[in-house]
Design a protein around this motif. Structure first.
Motif, PDB file in Angstrom:
ATOM      1  N   ASN A  39       0.967  -1.153  -0.121  1.00  0.00           N
ATOM      2  CA  ASN A  39       0.006  -0.044  -0.030  1.00  0.00           C
ATOM      3  C   ASN A  39       0.938   1.368  -0.019  1.00  0.00           C
ATOM      4  O   ASN A  39       1.563   1.550   0.916  1.00  0.00           O
ATOM      5  N   PRO A  40       0.739   2.115  -1.086  1.00  0.00           N
ATOM      6  CA  PRO A  40       1.741   3.233  -1.146  1.00  0.00           C
ATOM      7  C   PRO A  40       1.268   4.439  -0.115  1.00  0.00           C
ATOM      8  O   PRO A  40       2.086   5.254   0.099  1.00  0.00           O
ATOM      9  N   TYR A  41       0.246   4.085   0.560  1.00  0.00           N
ATOM     10  CA  TYR A  41      -0.447   5.293   1.500  1.00  0.00           C
ATOM     11  C   TYR A  41       0.099   4.643   2.945  1.00  0.00           C
ATOM     12  O   TYR A  41      -0.503   5.223   3.734  1.00  0.00           O
ATOM     13  N   GLY A  42       0.722   3.839   3.039  1.00  0.00           N
ATOM     14  CA  GLY A  42       0.996   3.237   4.265  1.00  0.00           C
ATOM     15  C   GLY A  42       0.076   2.708   5.154  1.00  0.00           C
ATOM     16  O   GLY A  42      -0.515   1.707   4.798  1.00  0.00           O
ATOM     17  N   PHE A  43      -0.259   2.941   6.558  1.00  0.00           N
ATOM     18  CA  PHE A  43      -1.211   2.511   7.179  1.00  0.00           C
ATOM     19  C   PHE A  43      -1.879   3.537   8.011  1.00  0.00           C
ATOM     20  O   PHE A  43      -1.659   4.770   8.070  1.00  0.00           O
ATOM     21  N   SER A  44      -3.069   3.346   8.609  1.00  0.00           N
ATOM     22  CA  SER A  44      -3.815   4.017   9.499  1.00  0.00           C
ATOM     23  C   SER A  44      -2.970   4.824  10.792  1.00  0.00           C
ATOM     24  O   SER A  44      -2.232   3.685  11.330  1.00  0.00           O
ATOM     25  N   GLU A  45      -3.381   5.631  10.993  1.00  0.00           N
ATOM     26  CA  GLU A  45      -2.734   6.584  12.082  1.00  0.00           C
ATOM     27  C   GLU A  45      -2.964   5.780  13.527  1.00  0.00           C
ATOM     28  O   GLU A  45      -2.167   5.726  14.389  1.00  0.00           O
ATOM     29  N   LYS A  46      -4.301   5.122  13.255  1.00  0.00           N
ATOM     30  CA  LYS A  46      -4.573   4.119  14.753  1.00  0.00           C
ATOM     31  C   LYS A  46      -3.493   3.031  14.958  1.00  0.00           C
ATOM     32  O   LYS A  46      -3.405   2.614  15.955  1.00  0.00           O
ATOM     33  N   VAL A  47      -3.080   2.625  13.832  1.00  0.00           N
ATOM     34  CA  VAL A  47      -2.072   1.501  14.085  1.00  0.00           C
ATOM     35  C   VAL A  47      -0.916   1.863  14.560  1.00  0.00           C
ATOM     36  O   VAL A  47      -0.161   1.435  15.424  1.00  0.00           O
ATOM     37  N   LYS A  48      -0.334   3.213  14.250  1.00  0.00           N
ATOM     38  CA  LYS A  48       0.840   3.676  15.068  1.00  0.00           C
ATOM     39  C   LYS A  48       0.640   3.920  16.266  1.00  0.00           C
ATOM     40  O   LYS A  48       1.569   3.416  17.286  1.00  0.00           O
ATOM     41  N   GLN A  49      -0.391   4.355  16.889  1.00  0.00           N
ATOM     42  CA  GLN A  49      -0.779   4.517  18.282  1.00  0.00           C
ATOM     43  C   GLN A  49      -0.989   3.246  18.878  1.00  0.00           C
ATOM     44  O   GLN A  49      -0.525   2.896  20.001  1.00  0.00           O
ATOM     45  N   THR A 219      -5.989 -10.932   4.299  1.00  0.00           N
ATOM     46  CA  THR A 219      -4.835 -10.624   4.866  1.00  0.00           C
ATOM     47  C   THR A 219      -4.931  -9.243   5.352  1.00  0.00           C
ATOM     48  O   THR A 219      -5.701  -8.257   4.728  1.00  0.00           O
ATOM     49  N   PHE A 220      -3.846  -8.602   6.270  1.00  0.00           N
ATOM     50  CA  PHE A 220      -3.747  -7.496   6.651  1.00  0.00           C
ATOM     51  C   PHE A 220      -2.701  -6.702   5.973  1.00  0.00           C
ATOM     52  O   PHE A 220      -2.261  -5.570   6.217  1.00  0.00           O
ATOM     53  N   SER A 221      -1.880  -7.446   4.818  1.00  0.00           N
ATOM     54  CA  SER A 221      -0.741  -7.110   4.186  1.00  0.00           C
ATOM     55  C   SER A 221      -1.031  -6.167   3.357  1.00  0.00           C
ATOM     56  O   SER A 221       0.006  -5.278   2.839  1.00  0.00           O
ATOM     57  N   LYS A 222      -1.900  -6.114   2.572  1.00  0.00           N
ATOM     58  CA  LYS A 222      -2.265  -5.338   1.322  1.00  0.00           C
ATOM     59  C   LYS A 222      -2.841  -4.076   1.667  1.00  0.00           C
ATOM     60  O   LYS A 222      -2.215  -3.234   1.931  1.00  0.00           O
ATOM     61  N   ILE A 223      -4.251  -3.832   1.543  1.00  0.00           N
ATOM     62  CA  ILE A 223      -4.778  -2.623   1.788  1.00  0.00           C
ATOM     63  C   ILE A 223      -4.555  -2.121   3.113  1.00  0.00           C
ATOM     64  O   ILE A 223      -4.660  -0.980   3.412  1.00  0.00           O
ATOM     65  N   TYR A 224      -4.590  -2.938   4.128  1.00  0.00           N
ATOM     66  CA  TYR A 224      -4.324  -2.369   5.552  1.00  0.00           C
ATOM     67  C   TYR A 224      -3.062  -1.862   5.803  1.00  0.00           C
ATOM     68  O   TYR A 224      -2.758  -1.148   6.998  1.00  0.00           O
ATOM     69  N   GLY A 225      -1.976  -2.349   4.997  1.00  0.00           N
ATOM     70  CA  GLY A 225      -0.542  -1.837   5.032  1.00  0.00           C
ATOM     71  C   GLY A 225       0.181  -2.258   6.066  1.00  0.00           C
ATOM     72  O   GLY A 225       1.083  -1.584   6.521  1.00  0.00           O
ATOM     73  N   LEU A 226      -0.050  -3.509   6.518  1.00  0.00           N
ATOM     74  CA  LEU A 226       0.612  -4.062   7.512  1.00  0.00           C
ATOM     75  C   LEU A 226       1.572  -5.192   7.232  1.00  0.00           C
ATOM     76  O   LEU A 226       1.822  -6.166   7.945  1.00  0.00           O
TER      77      LEU A 226
END
Length: 364
Positions: A39-49, A219-226
C-alpha cells in the motif's frame, strides 16, 4: 545429512531487489518500488498509536488464540468466532492447510500461473500438483473440475489472481462449487478483496454458508498496510478451522501484529480512501497503456499486468537502471509482460514516463 527427497528440487524463495540494493547498484538516490503490491499510502494513524501502546508488553508472549482480534473480525464479518484462524500472513495459513490435509500421493489442483506458495507447500507434503493453464489470464474453472479424481484433496483459487489480477465472477464460482465434491477442500485466496468495487466479484462469505468445503483467505498485508507485521487469516467451517488449528504453532502471530490489526480494522475510512485512490490510479495507468498501444488484463486488486510487447527482462532491467522496481513477467511465466503495483499518482506518473523512455530506447 539427507533432506526429505521431495524438497531437494524446490527453489528457495528469492525476494525482489530492495530499494537499498538498487540505489547501491546503479548509484541512484531515488527509487520507486512498484513490485510487491504494498500500500503506497502506508497504514492508519490508529495503527501507529496501537503499536506504541504495545511496546511496553514486548516481554510478554502474545495471545496464542488471538482472542480480541477473533472477536473483532467475528463481529466485522458476522461469522462465529470458531470459523476464524490467524497466521503470520495468509502465507502461513496456506502452509497450515497443506500440512493439515495433504499427505504423500494426494492430488491438489491449482492454476498456472498463480501464487506459487500453493504448489510450494503442497510439494513439501509430498502431494501431486495438478496445474491447469489460465484461460485469458483467468482460472479455467471448468478444466479444474475436469481434473478432479478420487485422490484430489484441495483446489486452490486465487481471486484476484496473482500475477494477472483477474477474477472469476460470483456466478462462475458458485457454479464451480456446486460441482466440486463435498470432500474436496476449495481454498479461495482473497488477499486483495478489499480493493474491489465490482458487482461481479464473488461474495465468498455468502458462498461459505452454502458450501462447507470452502475456505476463504484474507490478509492485513495489502490494503491495511501491515505487510511487515505478517498477519493474515482464514475463514471456514468450524471443523476445518479445528483441523488447521491442530497444526498451528502456539504463538504464531505477535502482540504487535494483533494490536495493529485490531486498530486497522477500526479505521474503515482509511480503507475507503485507499480504495478510491487505487481506483483512480488504476484508471490512470490503463489510460496510459492505451495511449502507448499496450494491452493489459482486467485488474481487480492493487496491481495490473501489462503486455509491453518486448522481452520483459529487457524492460525490467531498463526500468531498474532508472530507479523503478516492478516484477518482470519473465519471472512469472509471462515473457513480454510486467506486473506493476498501483502506486501514488506521483509514482504512477513517474513509472509511465520511465516506461515510455525505456520502450523507446529498446526500439532504437
Amino acid at each position: 545429512m539427507q533432506p526429505k527427497s521431495n524438497i531437494i528440487h524446490l527453489p528457495v524463495y528469492k525476494p525482489g531487489k530492495s530499494t537499498d540494493e538498487v540505489k547501491k547498484e546503479f548509484g541512484l538516490e531515488k527509487i520507486i518500488k512498484l513490485a510487491s503490491n504494498e500500500n503506497p499510502y502506508g497504514f492508519s494513524e490508529k495503527v501507529k498509536q496501537a503499536l506504541m501502546s504495545e511496546f511496553e508488553n514486548t516481554n510478554i508472549y502474545p495471545d496464542g488464540a488471538s482472542t480480541k482480534l477473533t472477536d473483532k473480525l467475528s463481529e466485522f464479518y458476522n461469522v462465529p468466532s470458531d470459523q476464524l484462524i490467524f497466521g503470520a500472513g495468509s502465507d502461513e495459513v496456506i502452509l497450515m492447510i497443506a500440512r493439515a490435509f495433504l499427505v504423500k500421493g494426494d492430488e491438489t489442483i491449482m492454476a498456472t500461473h498463480t501464487f506459487p506458495q500453493y504448489k510450494h507447500n503442497a510439494e513439501i507434503e509430498g502431494a501431486v500438483c495438478i496445474e491447469v493453464p489460465l484461460k485469458d489470464g483467468t482460472h479455467d474453472l471448468d478444466e479444474m473440475l475436469a481434473k478432479i479424481t478420487n485422490r484430489t484433496k484441495i483446489i486452490w483459487v486465487c481471486c484476484p489472481n496473482n500475477p494477472t489480477g483477474t477474477i472469476n465472477s460470483h456466478d462462475e464460482v458458485k457454479a464451480f462449487l456446486e460441482q466440486v465434491p463435498n470432500h474436496v477442500l476449495v481454498v479461495f485466496d482473497e488477499a486483495y478483496a478489499e480493493y474491489n468495487e465490482q458487482n461481479e466479484y464473488p461474495d465468498s462469505l455468502s458462498l461459505m454458508k452454502q458450501f462447507k468445503n470452502l475456505v476463504v483467505l484474507r490478509t492485513f498485508s495489502k490494503i491495511y498496510g501491515l505487510a511487515s507485521l505478517r498477519i493474515g487469516y482464514g475463514i471456514a467451517h468450524p471443523e476445518i478451522i479445528h483441523t488447521i488449528n491442530q497444526v498451528r504453532e502456539p504463538f504464531n502471530t505477535t502482540r504487535y501484529a494483533q494490536s495493529a490489526a485490531l486498530a486497522a480494522i477500526e479505521d474503515q475510512e482509511f480503507i475507503k480512501d485507499c480504495r478510491e485512490k487505487n481506483k483512480l490510479g488504476l484508471a490512470y495507468l490503463k489510460g496510459q497503456f492505451e495511449r502507448l498501444g499496450l494491452s493489459s488484463y482486467p485488474a481487480y486488486g492493487n496491481f495490473v499486468m501489462v503486455d509491453v510487447q518486448k522481452p520483459a527482462e529487457l524492460v525490467f532491467q531498463g526500468l531498474l537502471q532508472k530507479g523503478i522496481i516492478i516484477r518482470g513477467g519473465h519471472q512469472l511465466g509471462f515473457p513480454t509482460s510486467l506486473r506493476v503495483t498501483i502506486g501514488s499518482q506521483e509514482q504512477n506518473e513517474e513509472f509511465i514516463n520511465v516506461l515510455e523512455s525505456v520502450l523507446n530506447e529498446i526500439n532504437d
